[in-house]
Structures are given as C-alpha cells and as structure tokens.
Design an enzyme around this catalytic site. Structure first.
Site, PDB file in Angstrom:
ATOM      1  N   TYR A   1      -5.755  15.969  -7.168  1.00 57.04           N
ATOM      2  CA  TYR A   1      -5.243  15.061  -8.199  1.00 57.04           C
ATOM      3  C   TYR A   1      -4.395  15.835  -9.210  1.00 57.04           C
ATOM      4  O   TYR A   1      -3.283  15.428  -9.558  1.00 57.04           O
ATOM      5  CB  TYR A   1      -6.419  14.359  -8.895  1.00 57.04           C
ATOM      6  CG  TYR A   1      -6.006  13.447 -10.013  1.00 57.04           C
ATOM      7  CD1 TYR A   1      -5.377  12.233  -9.745  1.00 57.04           C
ATOM      8  CD2 TYR A   1      -6.227  13.786 -11.350  1.00 57.04           C
ATOM      9  CE1 TYR A   1      -4.981  11.387 -10.780  1.00 57.04           C
ATOM     10  CE2 TYR A   1      -5.845  12.954 -12.380  1.00 57.04           C
ATOM     11  CZ  TYR A   1      -5.223  11.751 -12.098  1.00 57.04           C
ATOM     12  OH  TYR A   1      -4.837  10.924 -13.121  1.00 57.04           O
TER      13      TYR A   1
ATOM     14  N   ASP B   1       0.856  -1.189   0.000  1.00 55.44           N
ATOM     15  CA  ASP B   1       0.000   0.000   0.000  1.00 55.44           C
ATOM     16  C   ASP B   1       0.892   1.239   0.000  1.00 55.44           C
ATOM     17  O   ASP B   1       1.557   1.547   0.995  1.00 55.44           O
ATOM     18  CB  ASP B   1      -0.903  -0.006   1.247  1.00 55.44           C
ATOM     19  CG  ASP B   1      -1.881   1.155   1.244  1.00 55.44           C
ATOM     20  OD1 ASP B   1      -1.772   2.023   0.354  1.00 55.44           O
ATOM     21  OD2 ASP B   1      -2.755   1.187   2.133  1.00 55.44           O
TER      22      ASP B   1
ATOM     23  N   LYS C   1      -0.341  15.455 -10.143  1.00 58.76           N
ATOM     24  CA  LYS C   1       0.156  15.140 -11.492  1.00 58.76           C
ATOM     25  C   LYS C   1       1.053  16.250 -12.043  1.00 58.76           C
ATOM     26  O   LYS C   1       1.972  15.989 -12.804  1.00 58.76           O
ATOM     27  CB  LYS C   1      -1.028  14.854 -12.436  1.00 58.76           C
ATOM     28  CG  LYS C   1      -1.801  13.585 -12.055  1.00 58.76           C
ATOM     29  CD  LYS C   1      -0.917  12.335 -12.070  1.00 58.76           C
ATOM     30  CE  LYS C   1      -1.695  11.071 -11.775  1.00 58.76           C
ATOM     31  NZ  LYS C   1      -0.856   9.850 -11.795  1.00 58.76           N
TER      32      LYS C   1
ATOM     33  N   ASN D   1       3.323   3.716 -11.766  1.00 58.73           N
ATOM     34  CA  ASN D   1       2.010   3.893 -12.397  1.00 58.73           C
ATOM     35  C   ASN D   1       0.864   4.053 -11.392  1.00 58.73           C
ATOM     36  O   ASN D   1      -0.135   4.696 -11.693  1.00 58.73           O
ATOM     37  CB  ASN D   1       1.748   2.667 -13.298  1.00 58.73           C
ATOM     38  CG  ASN D   1       0.282   2.531 -13.646  1.00 58.73           C
ATOM     39  OD1 ASN D   1      -0.235   3.228 -14.515  1.00 58.73           O
ATOM     40  ND2 ASN D   1      -0.425   1.646 -12.931  1.00 58.73           N
TER      41      ASN D   1
HETATM   42  N1  LIG Z   1      -7.810   6.252 -16.521  1.00 58.44           N
HETATM   43  C1  LIG Z   1      -7.565   7.498 -16.858  1.00 58.44           C
HETATM   44  O1  LIG Z   1      -8.409   8.177 -17.472  1.00 58.44           O
HETATM   45  C2  LIG Z   1      -6.228   8.118 -16.546  1.00 58.44           C
HETATM   46  C3  LIG Z   1      -5.883   9.308 -17.209  1.00 58.44           C
HETATM   47  C4  LIG Z   1      -4.665   9.887 -16.926  1.00 58.44           C
HETATM   48  C5  LIG Z   1      -3.797   9.307 -16.028  1.00 58.44           C
HETATM   49  N2  LIG Z   1      -4.146   8.151 -15.401  1.00 58.44           N
HETATM   50  C6  LIG Z   1      -3.199   7.585 -14.438  1.00 58.44           C
HETATM   51  O2  LIG Z   1      -2.876   6.274 -14.812  1.00 58.44           O
HETATM   52  C7  LIG Z   1      -2.452   5.540 -13.664  1.00 58.44           C
HETATM   53  C8  LIG Z   1      -3.153   4.192 -13.647  1.00 58.44           C
HETATM   54  O3  LIG Z   1      -4.536   4.410 -13.505  1.00 58.44           O
HETATM   55  P1  LIG Z   1      -5.633   3.512 -14.242  1.00 58.44           P
HETATM   56  O4  LIG Z   1      -6.388   4.397 -15.148  1.00 58.44           O
HETATM   57  O5  LIG Z   1      -5.020   2.297 -14.793  1.00 58.44           O
HETATM   58  O6  LIG Z   1      -6.596   3.218 -13.000  1.00 58.44           O
HETATM   59  P2  LIG Z   1      -6.945   1.885 -12.177  1.00 58.44           P
HETATM   60  O7  LIG Z   1      -7.423   0.830 -13.090  1.00 58.44           O
HETATM   61  O8  LIG Z   1      -7.831   2.359 -11.081  1.00 58.44           O
HETATM   62  O9  LIG Z   1      -5.526   1.443 -11.607  1.00 58.44           O
HETATM   63  C9  LIG Z   1      -4.912   2.110 -10.537  1.00 58.44           C
HETATM   64  C10 LIG Z   1      -3.858   1.201  -9.952  1.00 58.44           C
HETATM   65  O10 LIG Z   1      -3.218   1.894  -8.882  1.00 58.44           O
HETATM   66  C11 LIG Z   1      -3.217   1.052  -7.745  1.00 58.44           C
HETATM   67  N3  LIG Z   1      -3.291   1.819  -6.511  1.00 58.44           N
HETATM   68  C12 LIG Z   1      -4.195   2.776  -6.173  1.00 58.44           C
HETATM   69  N4  LIG Z   1      -3.992   3.187  -4.919  1.00 58.44           N
HETATM   70  C13 LIG Z   1      -2.934   2.476  -4.441  1.00 58.44           C
HETATM   71  C14 LIG Z   1      -2.257   2.424  -3.199  1.00 58.44           C
HETATM   72  N5  LIG Z   1      -2.640   3.161  -2.145  1.00 58.44           N
HETATM   73  N6  LIG Z   1      -1.215   1.574  -3.061  1.00 58.44           N
HETATM   74  C15 LIG Z   1      -0.828   0.784  -4.087  1.00 58.44           C
HETATM   75  N7  LIG Z   1      -1.435   0.781  -5.281  1.00 58.44           N
HETATM   76  C16 LIG Z   1      -2.475   1.612  -5.460  1.00 58.44           C
HETATM   77  C17 LIG Z   1      -4.447   0.159  -7.912  1.00 58.44           C
HETATM   78  O11 LIG Z   1      -4.259  -1.091  -7.252  1.00 58.44           O
HETATM   79  P3  LIG Z   1      -5.014  -1.564  -5.904  1.00 58.44           P
HETATM   80  O12 LIG Z   1      -6.342  -0.860  -5.848  1.00 58.44           O
HETATM   81  O13 LIG Z   1      -5.113  -3.049  -6.070  1.00 58.44           O
HETATM   82  O14 LIG Z   1      -4.065  -1.154  -4.838  1.00 58.44           O
HETATM   83  C18 LIG Z   1      -4.447  -0.076  -9.408  1.00 58.44           C
HETATM   84  O15 LIG Z   1      -3.629  -1.156  -9.746  1.00 58.44           O
HETATM   85  C19 LIG Z   1      -2.780   6.417 -12.451  1.00 58.44           C
HETATM   86  O16 LIG Z   1      -1.610   7.025 -11.969  1.00 58.44           O
HETATM   87  C20 LIG Z   1      -3.731   7.461 -13.021  1.00 58.44           C
HETATM   88  O17 LIG Z   1      -3.646   8.676 -12.319  1.00 58.44           O
HETATM   89  C21 LIG Z   1      -5.337   7.543 -15.638  1.00 58.44           C
END
Ligand SMILES: NC(=O)c1ccc[n+]([C@@H]2O[C@H](COP(=O)([O-])OP(=O)(O)OC[C@H]3O[C@@H](n4cnc5c(N)ncnc54)[C@H](OP(=O)(O)O)[C@@H]3O)[C@@H](O)[C@H]2O)c1
Length: 267
Positions: free
Chosen positions: A158, A66, A162, A93
C-alpha cells in the site's frame, strides 16, 4: 464553501472513482450539491444507485467498474467523454489497503495493489489529458495518502502504491501546468471510512483517535483542486506527523520498528 475565491463546480463535468463509500462518496456528493454533473464509479452498484437517487435531477450517473482489471481506468474516461463530451475534473480516489507484512506478501497481491491504487490512475489520466488539452484545460485530483511521504510497517505494498501516486502527481503536475491542467495530490491521514475495516490499520496503528471525517477530507481535497494546489495534507495533526517524520527520523524509526513487532503474523 471555499475560503477566498468561491468554488464554482456548477456546470462542470466530473468523474469520481471509488464513489460508493468514504472520501469518494463525499467528493461526489459535494460536487453534485455544488451543481456539477458527476459520473460516480465503483464496483458496488447498489451504493452508486443510492447516491444517484439523492439527486433526482439526474446529476449523478453511476458507472460500475472494477479497476483491478487492466484498462478499466481508460474505459471509464471513454464512457464519460462519450456521454458528456468533456471532462473538467478527474478524481482518482478508488483504493484499498491490506495489512500484510512484507515477508508475507505475494507478487500477485502486490501487482493487484499497484493496479488499483496506481496503474488505474495512469490509465484514466492518460486518456483524460488529450481531452483536457483540446477543451483548454481541466483539473485532476489524486487521492494518495500521508504514507505516500513515509513508510509504516505492515502495509508495504500500500505504501509503495501511494509513494508512486504521490511522485507521479507532483511530476505530472509540473508537466501539465503549461496546458492549464492542474494535478492536486490529496494526502489524508487516518480518515473515518470503511477503509479502516478492510485494512485493519486502526487495530494495529492506533489511529482511531486521530481520524478526520470523510466530509472534511473531501472538502479539503476539492478546495485544493479548485485552487490548483499541487499538494493538500488535510489536518494540522497530519502536517505535524509529516514534520516529525522529516525532522526527527531517528525517533520516527524507533517508533516504527517497535510498531512492526506489534503486528501479529497472519493466520
Ligand atoms: N481512510 C483512510 O484512513 C485513508 C487515509 C489515506 C488515504 N486514503 C485513501 O483514500 C481513498 C478512498 O478511501 P476511503 O478511505 O474512502 O475508503 P473506502 O470507504 O473503503 O472507499 C474506497 C473506495 O474505493 C473503491 N474501490 C476499491 N477497490 C476498487 C476496485 N477494485 N475497483 C473499483 N473501485 C474500487 C470502493 O468501491 P467498491 O468497493 O464499491 O468497488 C470504494 O468506493 C483510497 O485511495 C485510500 O487509499 C484513505
């Protein structure tokens, strides 16, 4: 896989945070498929075990952690170095966003946001740099966001996290190049993952029709990291959005003021 020079992740050691879903899972999957040894981290153990089971040769090792707990980023890298003896690619990530307007924020929630999305990256990176220096180089891929270049309403914490990550990535990329360590900042726009459910972005910013797939974004990030690019903004539409923000700030601001009024107060 890559255009131009082929990516050769085969035999490389990678650590991917946030590998239980979305972009991180795709990055871990694509790396393992390409022959890398992947340490896949997140909180949800069962998701990591599922991912690992897709590679019976044992190339994906789950590490439950975590990142909201200070020091965990450093601990993660220590685990990888202890088990594999080196780290060729660090993928920072993991991240989350919450729809909370600035006047509804708490310092505790903002601190947690910064810990997971930014400080954990610093912890992991500072532990990685000496190892990469002594092994002759390496690659770091930080997953920031298009909102690391602009503000949008409803997610100020957020957005701040970023911006910090995007700034750190560019500046550290200049510092580390002389040590053959590249820092690539991947800045996705709306991507179809579980992130949208947690952040409620889709409901309030109408991004659903502009979403890219996690696989496409992951591929763009890995290609950029392989080519040691400083910045990757996947998708023409996202690049246009950034261009419009920079070239027509008056229009962008007018739209964002209007959007802010459309976000309902928290219950
Ligand atoms: N989706 C979008 O539209 C978007 C756009 C721009 C940037 N991003 C960025 O892309 C990255 C990945 O996001 P995603 O879109 O793939 O979302 P996601 O499917 O919700 O994945 C987020 C990941 O981060 C992990 N995570 C969250 N909180 C955590 C914690 N406290 N400790 C350890 N792991 C943690 C989650 O795993 P667990 O919950 O299992 O811990 C999950 O594997 C993020 O940094 C996000 O800000 C996403």
């Amino acid at each position: 896989m890559a255009s131009g020079k082929r990516m050769k992740w085969d035999g490389q050691i990678a650590l991917v945070t946030g590998a239980s879903s979305g972009i991180g899972r795709e990055i871990a999957h694509q790396l393992a498929q390409a022959g890398a040894t992947v340490f896949a981290s997140a909180r949800r153990d069962e998701r990591l075990v599922q991912l690992s089971a897709e590679f019976p040769n044992g190339s994906v090792t789950p590490i439950v952690a975590d990142l909201a707990e200070a020091g965990t980023g450093e601990w993660l890298v220590e685990q990888v170095l202890a088990q594999a003896g080196r780290l060729d690619l660090l993928v920072n990530n993991a991240g989350y966003g919450e729809l909370v307007k600035a006047d509804e924020q708490t310092t505790k929630a903002v601190a947690r946001q910064m810990q997971v999305n930014f400080m954990a990256v610093i912890e992991a990176t500072l532990k990685t740099i000496p190892a990469m220096k002594s092994q002759g180089g390496g690659r770091i891929l930080n997953v920031a966001s298009i909102v690391g270049h602009m503000g949008i309403p409803g997610v100020s914490a957020y957005v701040a996290s970023k911006h910090a990550l995007q700034g750190w990535s560019e500046a550290s990329g200049y510092d580390l190049k002389q040590h053959n360590i590249s820092v690539t900042c991947l800045c996705p726009g709306g991507t179809d993952t579980e992130f949208q459910d947690h952040a409620s972005f889709e409901r309030h910013h109408g991004v659903s029709s502009f979403m890219q797939s996690a696989a496409t974004v992951a591929r763009a990030g890995l290609r950029g990291a392989w080519k040691r690019k400083l910045l990757v903004i996947p998708g023409l539409r996202n690049r246009f959005f950034l261009w419009a923000h920079d070239r027509m700030p008056w229009l962008y601001r007018r739209i964002m003021y209007r959007e802010a009024k459309r976000i309902a107060p928290r219950d």
